[in-house]
Design an enzyme around this catalytic site. Structure first.
Site, PDB file in Angstrom:
ATOM      1  N   TYR A 161     -29.649 -30.760  -0.066  1.00 45.62           N
ATOM      2  CA  TYR A 161     -30.392 -29.483  -0.128  1.00 45.62           C
ATOM      3  C   TYR A 161     -29.885 -28.628  -1.286  1.00 45.62           C
ATOM      4  O   TYR A 161     -30.671 -28.084  -2.070  1.00 45.62           O
ATOM      5  CB  TYR A 161     -30.212 -28.771   1.216  1.00 45.62           C
ATOM      6  CG  TYR A 161     -30.764 -27.364   1.295  1.00 45.62           C
ATOM      7  CD1 TYR A 161     -32.132 -27.140   1.418  1.00 45.62           C
ATOM      8  CD2 TYR A 161     -29.905 -26.257   1.290  1.00 45.62           C
ATOM      9  CE1 TYR A 161     -32.633 -25.837   1.527  1.00 45.62           C
ATOM     10  CE2 TYR A 161     -30.394 -24.961   1.393  1.00 45.62           C
ATOM     11  CZ  TYR A 161     -31.761 -24.763   1.507  1.00 45.62           C
ATOM     12  OH  TYR A 161     -32.254 -23.477   1.607  1.00 45.62           O
ATOM     13  N   LYS A 165     -31.811 -27.415  -4.651  1.00 43.46           N
ATOM     14  CA  LYS A 165     -32.026 -25.999  -4.985  1.00 43.46           C
ATOM     15  C   LYS A 165     -31.488 -25.698  -6.385  1.00 43.46           C
ATOM     16  O   LYS A 165     -32.083 -24.909  -7.130  1.00 43.46           O
ATOM     17  CB  LYS A 165     -31.370 -25.096  -3.938  1.00 43.46           C
ATOM     18  CG  LYS A 165     -32.042 -25.152  -2.558  1.00 43.46           C
ATOM     19  CD  LYS A 165     -33.461 -24.585  -2.587  1.00 43.46           C
ATOM     20  CE  LYS A 165     -34.034 -24.398  -1.184  1.00 43.46           C
ATOM     21  NZ  LYS A 165     -35.421 -23.910  -1.201  1.00 43.46           N
TER      22      LYS A 165
END
Ligand SMILES: NC(=O)c1ccc[n+]([C@@H]2O[C@H](COP(=O)([O-])OP(=O)(O)OC[C@H]3O[C@@H](n4cnc5c(N)ncnc54)[C@H](O)[C@@H]3O)[C@@H](O)[C@H]2O)c1
Length: 265
Positions: A161, A165
């Site tokens: 994740y 990002k």
């Protein structure tokens, strides 16, 4: 004095991914309240249609469609649906994500988790931007606002994740460079901890997190919606390629260090 108009998005058509709940939903409500026609998309069809109905009940204009950002065909259909329903597409808000629980040991992180976090969180916005770009160019006032995270800039856990990002900040810059001369702005909002269903049942953790925020609280979906509205609007017409932290100051201030230094020996 020029009056400030409350309807910054009159005549705008806006597509938002993962807008059935949380930050996406608050953003959909905010943009609709400012005059936009909003296509609420989500992996969960009912969640999307319930959200669009709530916006219409509040006096806004909204339609809905199921869309999994992992699926190129579904993404292209969502863009086509927005253009067919509202006659144009001015703004894309990339909000969908996937965040797997970290395995206790890094060497146990499964391929599927890593690949899914990157596919939904990083490649999803790529697919949506690629499908939307010709319409955003045609709009003459096109903008993309993507939801990043403080995880893209500092370690808060979440291997895939966080890498995804961080990748979104780079995609924002390269796409801004490509699309700027074609009249389209591209920006990223990096939220800190926001109270949404993603944190359901974890109130004690949220309370501990709030204590680390210089502004003394965690964020609300509306905190992010207002930043998205700013970057999508003509108020930000000379802003592109940037990351706007909306994080209560957590990336700027080392609260842990300050607290440790303030302790009496
Ligand atoms: N909540 C936070 O603390 C926080 C912090 C930083 C960044 N963010 C970012 O904000 C955004 C929204 O987070 P949230 O907490 O509001 O989310 P949420 O978990 O409350 O809701 C996520 C929504 O995404 C939909 N979804 C899941 N997979 C999808 C897919 N493949 N395609 C389309 N839709 C899909 C779900 O059906 C759900 O409606 C995300 O990009 C997230 O990374 C959230």
């Amino acid at each position: 004095m020029t009056p400030v108009t409350p309807a910054r998005f009159d005549g705008y058509s806006i597509l938002i991914t993962a807008a059935g709940q949380g930050i996406g939903a608050a953003t959909a409500h905010r943009l609709a309240a400012e005059g936009a026609s909003v296509l609420v998309t989500d992996l969960d069809a009912k969640r999307a249609s319930d959200r669009a109905a709530a916006i219409r009940e509040a006096g806004g204009t909204a339609d809905s469609l199921a869309c999994d950002v992992a699926d190129r065909t579904a993404v292209e259909a969502a863009v086509a649906h927005a253009v067919e329903s509202f006659g144009r597409l001015d703004v894309l808000v990339n909000n969908a994500y996937a965040a797997s629980e970290d395995a206790e040991l890094f060497e146990d992180v499964p391929d599927e988790q890593w690949e899914r976090d990157l596919d939904i969180t990083l490649s999803g916005p790529f697919r949506c931007a690629r499908a939307a770009l010709p319409h955003l160019v045609a709009s003459g006032r096109g903008a993309i606002v993507t939801i990043g995270s403080v995880n893209g800039e500092q370690d808060f856990g979440g291997h895939g994740y966080s890498a995804a990002k961080a990748g979104l900040a780079s995609l924002t810059r390269t796409l801004a460079g490509h699309a700027g001369p074609r009249g389209v702005r591209v920006n990223l909002v990096a939220p800190g901890t926001i109270r949404t269903d993603a944190w359901a049942g974890r109130d004690a953790e949220l309370e501990r997190a709030a204590a680390l925020y210089p502004l003394g609280r965690i964020g609300t979906p509306e905190d992010i919606a207002s930043a998205v509205a700013f970057l999508a609007s003509s108020d930000a017409s000379w802003i592109t390629g940037t990351t706007l932290r909306v994080d209560g100051g957590i990336l700027a201030v080392n609260t842990g260090f300050r607290q440790a230094m303030a302790q009496q020996p």
